[in-house]
Motif scaffolding. Structure first.
Motif, PDB file in Angstrom:
ATOM      1  N   VAL A   1      64.329 -73.245  77.279  1.00  0.00           N
ATOM      2  CA  VAL A   1      64.061 -72.153  78.205  1.00  0.00           C
ATOM      3  C   VAL A   1      64.460 -72.592  79.614  1.00  0.00           C
ATOM      4  O   VAL A   1      64.124 -73.690  80.050  1.00  0.00           O
ATOM      5  CB  VAL A   1      62.574 -71.765  78.165  1.00  0.00           C
ATOM      6  CG1 VAL A   1      62.296 -70.632  79.146  1.00  0.00           C
ATOM      7  CG2 VAL A   1      62.161 -71.358  76.760  1.00  0.00           C
ATOM      8  N   GLN A   2      65.180 -71.736  80.311  1.00  0.00           N
ATOM      9  CA  GLN A   2      65.624 -72.048  81.668  1.00  0.00           C
ATOM     10  C   GLN A   2      64.795 -71.238  82.667  1.00  0.00           C
ATOM     11  O   GLN A   2      64.755 -70.012  82.600  1.00  0.00           O
ATOM     12  CB  GLN A   2      67.107 -71.747  81.841  1.00  0.00           C
ATOM     13  CG  GLN A   2      67.681 -72.253  83.155  1.00  0.00           C
ATOM     14  CD  GLN A   2      69.160 -71.994  83.273  1.00  0.00           C
ATOM     15  OE1 GLN A   2      69.586 -70.923  83.690  1.00  0.00           O
ATOM     16  NE2 GLN A   2      69.971 -72.972  82.893  1.00  0.00           N
ATOM     17  N   LEU A   3      64.147 -71.935  83.568  1.00  0.00           N
ATOM     18  CA  LEU A   3      63.314 -71.304  84.580  1.00  0.00           C
ATOM     19  C   LEU A   3      64.016 -71.387  85.929  1.00  0.00           C
ATOM     20  O   LEU A   3      64.411 -72.470  86.362  1.00  0.00           O
ATOM     21  CB  LEU A   3      61.943 -71.992  84.673  1.00  0.00           C
ATOM     22  CG  LEU A   3      61.142 -72.144  83.380  1.00  0.00           C
ATOM     23  CD1 LEU A   3      59.815 -72.814  83.676  1.00  0.00           C
ATOM     24  CD2 LEU A   3      60.922 -70.806  82.715  1.00  0.00           C
ATOM     25  N   HIS A   4      64.156 -70.251  86.577  1.00  0.00           N
ATOM     26  CA  HIS A   4      64.686 -70.199  87.933  1.00  0.00           C
ATOM     27  C   HIS A   4      63.483 -70.158  88.872  1.00  0.00           C
ATOM     28  O   HIS A   4      62.827 -69.126  89.021  1.00  0.00           O
ATOM     29  CB  HIS A   4      65.566 -68.967  88.112  1.00  0.00           C
ATOM     30  CG  HIS A   4      66.195 -68.874  89.465  1.00  0.00           C
ATOM     31  ND1 HIS A   4      66.984 -67.824  89.862  1.00  0.00           N
ATOM     32  CD2 HIS A   4      66.150 -69.717  90.542  1.00  0.00           C
ATOM     33  CE1 HIS A   4      67.394 -68.008  91.096  1.00  0.00           C
ATOM     34  NE2 HIS A   4      66.889 -69.150  91.531  1.00  0.00           N
TER      35      HIS A   4
ATOM     36  N   LEU B   1      66.635 -74.878  89.316  1.00  0.00           N
ATOM     37  CA  LEU B   1      66.539 -74.517  87.904  1.00  0.00           C
ATOM     38  C   LEU B   1      65.806 -75.623  87.165  1.00  0.00           C
ATOM     39  O   LEU B   1      65.984 -76.801  87.454  1.00  0.00           O
ATOM     40  CB  LEU B   1      67.928 -74.310  87.298  1.00  0.00           C
ATOM     41  CG  LEU B   1      68.780 -73.166  87.844  1.00  0.00           C
ATOM     42  CD1 LEU B   1      70.132 -73.136  87.134  1.00  0.00           C
ATOM     43  CD2 LEU B   1      68.075 -71.835  87.696  1.00  0.00           C
TER      44      LEU B   1
ATOM     45  N   SER C   1      64.556 -76.790  83.105  1.00  0.00           N
ATOM     46  CA  SER C   1      64.697 -76.563  81.670  1.00  0.00           C
ATOM     47  C   SER C   1      63.486 -77.117  80.937  1.00  0.00           C
ATOM     48  O   SER C   1      63.041 -78.242  81.204  1.00  0.00           O
ATOM     49  CB  SER C   1      65.978 -77.229  81.157  1.00  0.00           C
ATOM     50  OG  SER C   1      66.142 -76.986  79.776  1.00  0.00           O
TER      51      SER C   1
ATOM     52  N   ASN D   1      74.505 -73.751  88.092  1.00  0.00           N
ATOM     53  CA  ASN D   1      73.794 -73.735  86.803  1.00  0.00           C
ATOM     54  C   ASN D   1      73.413 -75.155  86.361  1.00  0.00           C
ATOM     55  O   ASN D   1      73.512 -75.516  85.189  1.00  0.00           O
ATOM     56  CB  ASN D   1      74.630 -73.052  85.729  1.00  0.00           C
ATOM     57  CG  ASN D   1      73.791 -72.594  84.551  1.00  0.00           C
ATOM     58  OD1 ASN D   1      72.607 -72.285  84.694  1.00  0.00           O
ATOM     59  ND2 ASN D   1      74.396 -72.555  83.376  1.00  0.00           N
TER      60      ASN D   1
ATOM     61  N   CYS E   1      70.352 -77.857  86.161  1.00  0.00           N
ATOM     62  CA  CYS E   1      68.895 -77.976  86.180  1.00  0.00           C
ATOM     63  C   CYS E   1      68.498 -79.265  86.891  1.00  0.00           C
ATOM     64  O   CYS E   1      69.093 -80.322  86.658  1.00  0.00           O
ATOM     65  CB  CYS E   1      68.328 -77.956  84.766  1.00  0.00           C
ATOM     66  SG  CYS E   1      68.562 -76.383  83.900  1.00  0.00           S
TER      67      CYS E   1
ATOM     68  N   TRP F   1      55.150 -64.905  86.802  1.00  0.00           N
ATOM     69  CA  TRP F   1      56.331 -64.339  86.161  1.00  0.00           C
ATOM     70  C   TRP F   1      56.044 -62.888  85.800  1.00  0.00           C
ATOM     71  O   TRP F   1      55.015 -62.588  85.207  1.00  0.00           O
ATOM     72  CB  TRP F   1      56.697 -65.127  84.901  1.00  0.00           C
ATOM     73  CG  TRP F   1      57.765 -64.440  84.087  1.00  0.00           C
ATOM     74  CD1 TRP F   1      59.075 -64.291  84.418  1.00  0.00           C
ATOM     75  CD2 TRP F   1      57.596 -63.779  82.829  1.00  0.00           C
ATOM     76  NE1 TRP F   1      59.738 -63.589  83.454  1.00  0.00           N
ATOM     77  CE2 TRP F   1      58.855 -63.259  82.464  1.00  0.00           C
ATOM     78  CE3 TRP F   1      56.517 -63.581  81.983  1.00  0.00           C
ATOM     79  CZ2 TRP F   1      59.059 -62.555  81.274  1.00  0.00           C
ATOM     80  CZ3 TRP F   1      56.712 -62.870  80.804  1.00  0.00           C
ATOM     81  CH2 TRP F   1      57.969 -62.377  80.452  1.00  0.00           C
TER      82      TRP F   1
ATOM     83  N   LYS G   1      66.229 -69.568  74.057  1.00  0.00           N
ATOM     84  CA  LYS G   1      67.354 -69.274  74.941  1.00  0.00           C
ATOM     85  C   LYS G   1      66.966 -68.307  76.056  1.00  0.00           C
ATOM     86  O   LYS G   1      67.826 -67.678  76.661  1.00  0.00           O
ATOM     87  CB  LYS G   1      68.516 -68.702  74.129  1.00  0.00           C
ATOM     88  CG  LYS G   1      69.088 -69.677  73.108  1.00  0.00           C
ATOM     89  CD  LYS G   1      70.284 -69.085  72.384  1.00  0.00           C
ATOM     90  CE  LYS G   1      70.865 -70.081  71.376  1.00  0.00           C
ATOM     91  NZ  LYS G   1      72.029 -69.509  70.663  1.00  0.00           N
ATOM     92  N   THR G   2      65.689 -68.220  76.319  1.00  0.00           N
ATOM     93  CA  THR G   2      65.212 -67.297  77.339  1.00  0.00           C
ATOM     94  C   THR G   2      65.478 -67.843  78.741  1.00  0.00           C
ATOM     95  O   THR G   2      65.374 -69.040  78.980  1.00  0.00           O
ATOM     96  CB  THR G   2      63.702 -67.052  77.162  1.00  0.00           C
ATOM     97  OG1 THR G   2      63.456 -66.610  75.819  1.00  0.00           O
ATOM     98  CG2 THR G   2      63.191 -65.998  78.135  1.00  0.00           C
ATOM     99  N   LYS G   3      65.824 -66.947  79.659  1.00  0.00           N
ATOM    100  CA  LYS G   3      65.987 -67.284  81.075  1.00  0.00           C
ATOM    101  C   LYS G   3      65.077 -66.367  81.883  1.00  0.00           C
ATOM    102  O   LYS G   3      65.182 -65.146  81.787  1.00  0.00           O
ATOM    103  CB  LYS G   3      67.438 -67.118  81.523  1.00  0.00           C
ATOM    104  CG  LYS G   3      68.405 -68.073  80.856  1.00  0.00           C
ATOM    105  CD  LYS G   3      69.816 -67.876  81.390  1.00  0.00           C
ATOM    106  CE  LYS G   3      70.790 -68.851  80.730  1.00  0.00           C
ATOM    107  NZ  LYS G   3      72.180 -68.677  81.247  1.00  0.00           N
TER     108      LYS G   3
END
Length: 327
Positions: free
Chosen positions: A2-5, A15, A17, A131, A133, A193, A213-215
């Protein structure tokens, strides 16, 4: 992964991960550690810039004093002779009287400035567009680069009261400074969030599901426990003003622990900044086109053959190309 901005307000930070199985408690600690580490790197870089220009920091009892006042009070900087930069020093007086003015030479200044730029680029928010992390190891690497550059320029070390040395030893005192408002301690960190607070007792998958694969965009902010019991007030006075009915003391304690001081951060805009610029450019061009059409009100084209509505009728009747007079 999961990628967190991660954002603070509307400003992008970095970013991060992780996995959906991570607990919010662990996630909050990791994000707050990276966030505060980036702030530490920025503070050290700002001090290194001053170090390269004006040398080491004066003792606290000498800062802000003029040369005459130092002579009158018979004060002496004991660290001036110990902390000499490599290759000798160049005198450049500090106008605010915070540093002793014995700056490193140009070669050593280049070492400090180059390392400072590399360290800042390593944890910069520009990594979001690339992009990339950011991890805690990258923050530590940036700190090690800065520590190494300072050791190269000042092999004898810095005075114990120098902010750079205090930052490296985690002994910095930010009380009363603007930097203290930016730091978010781990116990006061709060993640949001989709206008929802991520409760520390839950896991990330309780909010975003099990898709790895959630962003998502996560906002970090500082909260303060809102105290409902004042030391100089009686409990009965406070209950009369705030509560309609509080049958048990335990209910006050639970409310005190769950109440937050800031509330949900602002929502993300529906249109990004780049999209907004493109829309404004499009409407501006359209407006200019309409202005040109309004100015071009010439009706001479109505006399042209292609605008004649009876041309097809005359063609079928053979009335075209008629000439009056002898052939």
């Amino acid at each position: 992964m999961v990628q967190l901005h991660v954002k603070r307000g509307d400003e992008s930070q970095f970013l991060f991960s992780t996995t959906v199985d991570v607990s919010i408690e662990t996630l909050t600690q990791q994000i707050s550690a990276i966030y505060n580490g980036r702030l530490k790197v920025d503070r050290i870089c700002s001090e290194i810039r001053e170090l390269a220009d004006h040398g080491i920091t004066l003792p606290p009892n000498m800062q802000g004093l003029t040369d005459d006042q130092i002579m009158e009070l018979k004060l002496k900087d004991e660290w001036e002779e110990r902390c000499i930069p490599s290759g000798g020093a160049e005198f450049k007086k500090d106008e605010i009287g915070r540093r002793n003015g014995h700056a490193p030479n140009e070669k050593m200044k280049d070492v400090l400035r180059k390392t400072m730029e590399e360290a800042k680029a390593l944890i910069s928010n520009k990594q979001v567009k690339a992009n990339v992390c950011v991890t805690m190891d990258m923050v530590k690497e940036a700190l090690d680069q800065l520590r190494g550059a300072v050791m190269i320029v000042y092999p004898m070390g810095l005075p114990p009261h120098d902010p750079i040395k205090m930052e490296f030893e985690n002994q910095e005192d930010l009380t009363g400074t603007q930097a203290s408002l930016q730091v978010i301690p781990d116990e006061e960190a709060q993640l949001w969030w989709a206008s929802k607070e991520l409760q520390r007792s839950k896991k990330l998958q309780d909010y975003v599901g099990k898709n790895e694969k959630t962003k998502i965009i996560v906002k970090i902010q500082k909260f303060q426990l809102c105290s409902c019991l004042w030391r100089d007030r009686k409990l009965s006075d406070f209950i009369k003003k705030i509560f309609i009915c509080v049958p048990k003391m335990n209910e006050i304690r639970v409310w005190n622990e769950t109440r937050r001081g800031q509330g949900a951060p602002a929502r993300e805009p529906l249109v990004s900044e780049d999209e907004q610029k493109q829309m404004m450019l499009h409407y501006y061009k359209r407006q200019e086109e309409l202005k040109k059409l309004e100015e071009a009100d010439d009706d001479t084209h109505l006399q042209s053959n292609w605008s004649d509505r009876q041309a097809l009728k005359r063609q079928f009747q053979g009335l075209t190309n008629i000439k009056w007079g002898p052939r």
